[in-house]
Design a protein around this motif. Structure first.
Motif, PDB file in Angstrom:
ATOM      1  N   MET A  97      16.784 -32.685 -21.443  1.00 45.36           N
ATOM      2  CA  MET A  97      16.084 -31.630 -21.461  1.00 45.36           C
ATOM      3  C   MET A  97      14.745 -31.848 -20.879  1.00 45.36           C
ATOM      4  O   MET A  97      14.248 -32.868 -21.025  1.00 45.36           O
ATOM      5  CB  MET A  97      16.188 -31.185 -22.859  1.00 45.36           C
ATOM      6  CG  MET A  97      15.475 -29.856 -22.916  1.00 45.36           C
ATOM      7  SD  MET A  97      16.063 -28.801 -24.357  1.00 45.36           S
ATOM      8  CE  MET A  97      17.717 -28.699 -24.376  1.00 45.36           C
ATOM      9  N   ALA A  98      14.246 -30.931 -20.219  1.00 43.97           N
ATOM     10  CA  ALA A  98      12.923 -30.997 -19.823  1.00 43.97           C
ATOM     11  C   ALA A  98      12.177 -29.652 -20.131  1.00 43.97           C
ATOM     12  O   ALA A  98      12.815 -28.424 -20.377  1.00 43.97           O
ATOM     13  CB  ALA A  98      12.946 -31.227 -18.123  1.00 43.97           C
ATOM     14  N   CYS A  99      10.977 -29.563 -19.782  1.00 39.75           N
ATOM     15  CA  CYS A  99      10.045 -28.461 -19.997  1.00 39.75           C
ATOM     16  C   CYS A  99       9.688 -27.703 -18.595  1.00 39.75           C
ATOM     17  O   CYS A  99       9.788 -28.536 -17.666  1.00 39.75           O
ATOM     18  CB  CYS A  99       8.816 -28.609 -20.898  1.00 39.75           C
ATOM     19  SG  CYS A  99       8.736 -29.207 -22.617  1.00 39.75           S
ATOM     20  N   ARG A 100       9.384 -26.655 -18.652  1.00 38.35           N
ATOM     21  CA  ARG A 100       8.702 -26.306 -17.280  1.00 38.35           C
ATOM     22  C   ARG A 100       7.525 -24.984 -17.851  1.00 38.35           C
ATOM     23  O   ARG A 100       7.550 -24.445 -18.880  1.00 38.35           O
ATOM     24  CB  ARG A 100       9.896 -25.457 -16.333  1.00 38.35           C
ATOM     25  CG  ARG A 100      10.216 -24.244 -16.857  1.00 38.35           C
ATOM     26  CD  ARG A 100      11.540 -23.750 -15.990  1.00 38.35           C
ATOM     27  NE  ARG A 100      12.233 -22.569 -16.367  1.00 38.35           N
ATOM     28  CZ  ARG A 100      11.751 -21.559 -16.333  1.00 38.35           C
ATOM     29  NH1 ARG A 100      10.984 -21.098 -15.342  1.00 38.35           N
ATOM     30  NH2 ARG A 100      12.573 -20.358 -16.749  1.00 38.35           N
ATOM     31  N   ILE A 101       6.876 -24.899 -16.926  1.00 45.96           N
ATOM     32  CA  ILE A 101       5.675 -24.152 -17.098  1.00 45.96           C
ATOM     33  C   ILE A 101       6.060 -22.816 -16.911  1.00 45.96           C
ATOM     34  O   ILE A 101       6.728 -22.360 -16.023  1.00 45.96           O
ATOM     35  CB  ILE A 101       4.504 -24.332 -15.926  1.00 45.96           C
ATOM     36  CG1 ILE A 101       4.131 -25.711 -16.010  1.00 45.96           C
ATOM     37  CG2 ILE A 101       3.477 -23.092 -15.984  1.00 45.96           C
ATOM     38  CD1 ILE A 101       3.150 -26.157 -14.932  1.00 45.96           C
ATOM     39  N   THR A 102       5.759 -21.812 -17.942  1.00 40.21           N
ATOM     40  CA  THR A 102       6.367 -20.457 -17.890  1.00 40.21           C
ATOM     41  C   THR A 102       4.929 -19.646 -17.985  1.00 40.21           C
ATOM     42  O   THR A 102       5.159 -18.466 -17.574  1.00 40.21           O
ATOM     43  CB  THR A 102       7.010 -20.297 -19.310  1.00 40.21           C
ATOM     44  OG1 THR A 102       6.096 -20.419 -20.463  1.00 40.21           O
ATOM     45  CG2 THR A 102       8.219 -20.838 -19.371  1.00 40.21           C
ATOM     46  N   GLY A 123       9.550 -16.042 -18.146  1.00 40.59           N
ATOM     47  CA  GLY A 123      10.775 -16.887 -18.048  1.00 40.59           C
ATOM     48  C   GLY A 123      11.558 -17.045 -16.655  1.00 40.59           C
ATOM     49  O   GLY A 123      12.387 -17.846 -16.734  1.00 40.59           O
ATOM     50  N   PRO A 166       5.718 -18.840 -13.104  1.00 38.91           N
ATOM     51  CA  PRO A 166       5.238 -18.682 -14.346  1.00 38.91           C
ATOM     52  C   PRO A 166       4.302 -17.562 -14.195  1.00 38.91           C
ATOM     53  O   PRO A 166       3.759 -16.871 -13.097  1.00 38.91           O
ATOM     54  CB  PRO A 166       4.157 -19.747 -14.397  1.00 38.91           C
ATOM     55  CG  PRO A 166       3.819 -20.217 -12.909  1.00 38.91           C
ATOM     56  CD  PRO A 166       5.271 -19.987 -12.418  1.00 38.91           C
TER      57      PRO A 166
END
Length: 132
Positions: free
Chosen positions: A1-6, A48, A52
């Motif tokens: 799992m990873a994050c992303r800039i929202t 989302g 972003p």
């Protein structure tokens, strides 16, 4: 799992002015607003989505020194010089940070002095299909 800039949150003395500027630059629309913040984002995706959103947050605290983060933009439907003319007409201004004149980008500032760069390459609009 990873994050992303929202979201990117930008402190602003005049969120209304910066929201109008960045909406024109990026083709964004207003998504949400309260007394001290305005959120703008892509008209078809909103929060989302693949890009972003920007949250312009009112502040009366003065900025101290150069920000450690800035935004880079690329034109999607015109060459760099035509996009530079458009950005300057919207209220951007040139910023001298010691460039030589040989760079492939233009360093600019938004109406509140936040630095950003217009890069040389033209990129595909997110509304264009992968096969276009």
């Amino acid at each position: 799992m990873a994050c992303r800039i929202t979201e990117l949150v930008i402190d602003a003395a005049d969120p209304e002015r910066l929201a109008a500027f960045w909406s024109e630059v990026l083709g964004y629309v207003e998504l949400e607003r309260d007394d001290d913040t305005i959120e703008i984002g892509p008209p078809d995706a909103g929060f989302g989505g693949p890009q972003p959103t920007l949250v312009l947050s009112r502040t009366s605290d003065p900025r101290r020194g150069k920000l450690p983060l800035h935004i880079d933009v690329n034109a999607t439907d015109r060459d760099q010089e035509a996009e530079l003319e458009r950005l300057l007409a919207l209220g951007a201004r040139h910023v001298d940070i010691g460039q030589t004149g040989e760079e492939g980008w233009h360093t600019l500032a938004d109406p509140e002095g936040n630095e950003f760069c217009l890069l040389r390459s033209r990129v595909r609009s997110l509304s264009e299909g992968a096969g276009d």
